[in-house]
Design a protein around this motif. Structure first.
Motif, PDB file in Angstrom:
ATOM      1  N   THR A  28       0.947  -1.163   0.121  1.00  0.00           N
ATOM      2  CA  THR A  28      -0.021   0.076   0.100  1.00  0.00           C
ATOM      3  C   THR A  28       0.858   1.300  -0.213  1.00  0.00           C
ATOM      4  OG1 THR A  28      -1.809  -1.179   1.065  1.00  0.00           O
ATOM      5  CG2 THR A  28      -1.489   1.301   1.557  1.00  0.00           C
ATOM      6  N   LEU A  29       0.568   2.092  -0.795  1.00  0.00           N
ATOM      7  CA  LEU A  29       1.277   3.506  -0.862  1.00  0.00           C
ATOM      8  C   LEU A  29       0.389   4.376  -1.162  1.00  0.00           C
ATOM      9  CD1 LEU A  29       2.213   4.336  -3.933  1.00  0.00           C
ATOM     10  CD2 LEU A  29       3.845   2.597  -3.455  1.00  0.00           C
ATOM     11  N   ALA A  30       0.738   5.651  -1.126  1.00  0.00           N
ATOM     12  CA  ALA A  30      -0.044   6.942  -1.726  1.00  0.00           C
ATOM     13  C   ALA A  30       0.817   7.962  -2.039  1.00  0.00           C
ATOM     14  CB  ALA A  30      -1.056   7.304  -0.706  1.00  0.00           C
ATOM     15  N   VAL A  31       0.813   8.761  -3.335  1.00  0.00           N
ATOM     16  CA  VAL A  31       1.415   9.721  -3.800  1.00  0.00           C
ATOM     17  C   VAL A  31       0.859  11.023  -4.026  1.00  0.00           C
ATOM     18  CG1 VAL A  31       3.029  10.326  -5.575  1.00  0.00           C
ATOM     19  CG2 VAL A  31       2.883   8.118  -4.937  1.00  0.00           C
ATOM     20  N   PRO A  32       0.751  11.997  -3.036  1.00  0.00           N
ATOM     21  CA  PRO A  32      -0.002  13.272  -3.167  1.00  0.00           C
ATOM     22  C   PRO A  32       0.495  14.377  -4.403  1.00  0.00           C
ATOM     23  CG  PRO A  32       1.747  13.494  -1.607  1.00  0.00           C
ATOM     24  CD  PRO A  32       1.982  12.325  -1.959  1.00  0.00           C
ATOM     25  N   LYS A  33      -0.455  14.939  -5.008  1.00  0.00           N
ATOM     26  CA  LYS A  33      -0.259  15.582  -6.068  1.00  0.00           C
ATOM     27  C   LYS A  33       0.996  16.514  -5.582  1.00  0.00           C
ATOM     28  CE  LYS A  33      -2.558  18.673  -9.003  1.00  0.00           C
ATOM     29  NZ  LYS A  33      -1.872  19.725  -9.018  1.00  0.00           N
ATOM     30  N   GLY A  34       1.967  16.683  -6.453  1.00  0.00           N
ATOM     31  CA  GLY A  34       3.119  17.660  -5.967  1.00  0.00           C
ATOM     32  C   GLY A  34       4.162  16.890  -5.378  1.00  0.00           C
ATOM     33  N   GLY A  35       4.051  15.670  -4.998  1.00  0.00           N
ATOM     34  CA  GLY A  35       5.124  15.172  -4.214  1.00  0.00           C
ATOM     35  C   GLY A  35       6.105  14.507  -4.790  1.00  0.00           C
ATOM     36  N   ILE A  36       7.094  14.095  -4.305  1.00  0.00           N
ATOM     37  CA  ILE A  36       8.283  13.244  -4.512  1.00  0.00           C
ATOM     38  C   ILE A  36       8.377  12.132  -3.645  1.00  0.00           C
ATOM     39  CG2 ILE A  36      10.893  13.286  -5.227  1.00  0.00           C
ATOM     40  CD1 ILE A  36      11.076  16.126  -5.622  1.00  0.00           C
ATOM     41  N   VAL A  37       7.803  11.100  -3.933  1.00  0.00           N
ATOM     42  CA  VAL A  37       7.844   9.770  -2.968  1.00  0.00           C
ATOM     43  C   VAL A  37       8.816   8.898  -3.512  1.00  0.00           C
ATOM     44  CG1 VAL A  37       6.442   8.121  -2.236  1.00  0.00           C
ATOM     45  CG2 VAL A  37       5.358  10.358  -2.558  1.00  0.00           C
ATOM     46  N   ALA A  38       9.601   8.204  -2.579  1.00  0.00           N
ATOM     47  CA  ALA A  38      10.584   7.544  -2.983  1.00  0.00           C
ATOM     48  C   ALA A  38      10.074   5.829  -2.399  1.00  0.00           C
ATOM     49  CB  ALA A  38      11.871   7.797  -2.147  1.00  0.00           C
ATOM     50  N   LEU A  39      10.392   5.014  -3.371  1.00  0.00           N
ATOM     51  CA  LEU A  39      10.002   3.575  -2.784  1.00  0.00           C
ATOM     52  C   LEU A  39      11.349   2.718  -2.494  1.00  0.00           C
ATOM     53  CD1 LEU A  39       7.468   1.845  -2.768  1.00  0.00           C
ATOM     54  CD2 LEU A  39       7.783   1.087  -5.205  1.00  0.00           C
ATOM     55  N   LEU A  40      11.994   2.635  -1.503  1.00  0.00           N
ATOM     56  CA  LEU A  40      13.276   2.136  -1.206  1.00  0.00           C
ATOM     57  C   LEU A  40      13.276   0.683  -0.892  1.00  0.00           C
ATOM     58  CD1 LEU A  40      14.339   5.145   1.024  1.00  0.00           C
ATOM     59  CD2 LEU A  40      14.367   4.925  -1.314  1.00  0.00           C
ATOM     60  N   GLY A  41      14.457   0.006  -1.235  1.00  0.00           N
ATOM     61  CA  GLY A  41      14.209  -1.301  -0.858  1.00  0.00           C
ATOM     62  C   GLY A  41      15.565  -2.018  -1.537  1.00  0.00           C
ATOM     63  N   ALA A  42      16.109  -3.246  -0.900  1.00  0.00           N
ATOM     64  CA  ALA A  42      16.972  -3.923  -1.581  1.00  0.00           C
ATOM     65  C   ALA A  42      16.938  -4.567  -2.902  1.00  0.00           C
ATOM     66  CB  ALA A  42      17.565  -4.882  -0.488  1.00  0.00           C
ATOM     67  N   ASN A  43      17.586  -5.323  -3.435  1.00  0.00           N
ATOM     68  CA  ASN A  43      17.377  -5.955  -4.566  1.00  0.00           C
ATOM     69  C   ASN A  43      16.445  -7.147  -4.681  1.00  0.00           C
ATOM     70  OD1 ASN A  43      20.907  -6.200  -5.194  1.00  0.00           O
ATOM     71  ND2 ASN A  43      19.394  -5.569  -6.804  1.00  0.00           N
ATOM     72  N   GLY A  44      15.448  -7.115  -5.430  1.00  0.00           N
ATOM     73  CA  GLY A  44      14.228  -8.332  -5.095  1.00  0.00           C
ATOM     74  C   GLY A  44      13.234  -7.729  -4.272  1.00  0.00           C
ATOM     75  N   ALA A  45      13.245  -6.453  -3.628  1.00  0.00           N
ATOM     76  CA  ALA A  45      12.177  -6.234  -2.789  1.00  0.00           C
ATOM     77  C   ALA A  45      10.684  -6.083  -3.263  1.00  0.00           C
ATOM     78  CB  ALA A  45      12.660  -4.890  -2.024  1.00  0.00           C
ATOM     79  N   GLY A  46      10.800  -5.953  -4.741  1.00  0.00           N
ATOM     80  CA  GLY A  46       9.510  -5.744  -5.226  1.00  0.00           C
ATOM     81  C   GLY A  46       9.310  -4.370  -5.981  1.00  0.00           C
ATOM     82  N   LYS A  47      10.389  -3.468  -6.079  1.00  0.00           N
ATOM     83  CA  LYS A  47       9.871  -1.919  -6.411  1.00  0.00           C
ATOM     84  C   LYS A  47       9.693  -1.804  -7.703  1.00  0.00           C
ATOM     85  CE  LYS A  47      14.417  -1.155  -5.696  1.00  0.00           C
ATOM     86  NZ  LYS A  47      14.856  -2.319  -5.076  1.00  0.00           N
ATOM     87  N   THR A  48      10.448  -2.664  -8.933  1.00  0.00           N
ATOM     88  CA  THR A  48       9.982  -2.577  -9.983  1.00  0.00           C
ATOM     89  C   THR A  48       8.639  -3.260 -10.329  1.00  0.00           C
ATOM     90  OG1 THR A  48      12.358  -2.712 -10.979  1.00  0.00           O
ATOM     91  CG2 THR A  48      10.821  -3.678 -12.529  1.00  0.00           C
ATOM     92  N   THR A  49       8.456  -4.585  -9.696  1.00  0.00           N
ATOM     93  CA  THR A  49       6.841  -5.023  -9.735  1.00  0.00           C
ATOM     94  C   THR A  49       5.800  -4.029  -9.452  1.00  0.00           C
ATOM     95  OG1 THR A  49       7.962  -7.263  -9.179  1.00  0.00           O
ATOM     96  CG2 THR A  49       5.690  -6.815  -8.844  1.00  0.00           C
ATOM     97  N   THR A  50       6.175  -3.281  -8.336  1.00  0.00           N
ATOM     98  CA  THR A  50       5.073  -2.060  -8.047  1.00  0.00           C
ATOM     99  C   THR A  50       4.933  -1.295  -9.259  1.00  0.00           C
ATOM    100  OG1 THR A  50       5.725  -2.362  -5.663  1.00  0.00           O
ATOM    101  CG2 THR A  50       4.500  -0.661  -6.330  1.00  0.00           C
ATOM    102  N   MET A  51       6.082  -0.731  -9.804  1.00  0.00           N
ATOM    103  CA  MET A  51       5.925  -0.064 -10.912  1.00  0.00           C
ATOM    104  C   MET A  51       5.431  -0.445 -12.209  1.00  0.00           C
ATOM    105  SD  MET A  51       7.404   2.779  -9.899  1.00  0.00           S
ATOM    106  CE  MET A  51       8.843   3.935  -9.652  1.00  0.00           C
TER     107      MET A  51
END
Ligand SMILES: Nc1ncnc2c1ncn2[C@@H]1O[C@H](COP(=O)(O)OP(=O)(O)OP(=O)(O)O)[C@@H](O)[C@H]1O
Ligand SMILES: [Mg+2]
Length: 267
Positions: A28-51
């Motif tokens: 679960t995550l939310a990005v407000p209008k005008g925000g710069i939100v970072a999705l952090l995590g190690a290799n294989g955490a699931g960042k690219t899959t989320t994108m």
């Protein structure tokens, strides 16, 4: 239509590849209008899959969202194609800088305007060249001959050509020298401040991302394990030790001091 809610929200999504590997487990995550939100995590955490889940690109890899919902600008976007998303102002820059190597820089940029119907492509090209003067200098050069950093500028520039309200950016720092990483992030911040572009950035480089982001999520094994304003996370001792590689020496200094105290007490 957009209301007061976040520009992008991902609510409890599960993603499975090939019907057997559960890779996101209720993220679960939310990005407000005008925000710069970072999705952090190690290799294989699931960042690219989320994108890819947000941009509806999982199907090509036999992946699917099996639970949860994704909303952008007040509407569900789970079944929209990339061109529909681009028309709604959501652009994606994938991991690994995929410029078209045999096309010129300028033709690469023009590809990014494919979904535009307003004809104001020259104006966007001008914005890209003002944002990345190096691309202007190299506009007739084949993109495959650009340096890694220039290729990253080229694909970010291509995303800008769609005049996006929001850009999903997967690992902008990957493989770049530290100075270039700063240059790219400083540019993103300027686009955010001056052009109002909202960003969701996936990054392994937490140290840099936390300096530029407004808010961050820490992902481990397909779940958000921590979240908060970027400044608060950057100051958190656990995060400093495990993600920023800081304070390890301070901890060692502390242990040495304690040992000296014990010795003094014993002698
Ligand atoms: N097409 C696929 N089929 C099966 N499993 C996959 C597929 N793509 C990714 N995975 C698995 O999903 C998990 C998450 O991968 P993902 O690429 O989302 O991680 P990431 O956080 O982007 O990592 P990195 O920092 O290395 O880019 C990993 O365990 C990976 O092996
Ligand atoms: Mg990745």
């Amino acid at each position: 239509m957009s209301g007061q809610g976040p520009l992008l929200s991902v609510a409890g999504i599960e993603v499975m590849y090939a019907r057997l590997a559960l890779v996101l487990r209720g993220l679960t995550l939310a990005v407000p209008k005008g925000g710069i939100v970072a999705l952090l995590g190690a290799n294989g955490a699931g960042k690219t899959t989320t994108m890819k889940a947000i941009a509806n690109l999982l199907r090509a890899e036999r992946g699917e969202v099996t639970k949860g919902a994704i909303h952008y600008d007040g509407a569900r976007i789970d079944h929209l194609e990339a061109s529909d998303l681009a028309r709604r102002g959501l652009s994606l820059v994938m991991e690994g800088r995929h410029a078209f190597p045999t096309l010129s820089v300028e033709d690469n940029l023009k590809v990014g305007a494919f979904s535009r119907r307003d004809g104001a492509v020259a104006e966007s090209l001008d914005l890209v060249y003002r944002t990345f003067p190096r691309l202007k200098e190299r506009r007739r050069q084949q993109a495959g001959l650009l340096s890694g950093g220039e290729q990253q500028m080229c694909v970010i520039g291509r995303a800008l050509m769609a005049r996006p309200r929001m850009i999903l950016l997967d690992e902008p720092s990957m493989g770049l020298a530290p100075l270039l990483v700063e240059e790219i992030f400083a540019t993103l911040r300027r686009l955010n401040a001056e052009e109002g572009v909202t960003f969701l950035l996936a990054e392994q480089n937490a140290a840099v991302a936390l300096r530029y982001a407004t808010y961050a999520y820490l992902v481990e094994s397909g779940r958000v394990v921590r979240e908060g304003p970027a400044a608060a996370l950057a100051a958190d001792p656990d995060i400093r030790a495990s993600y920023l590689g800081l304070d390890a020496s301070a901890a060692a200094d502390g242990a040495a001091l304690a040992a000296r105290r014990r010795l003094r007490w014993l002698s």
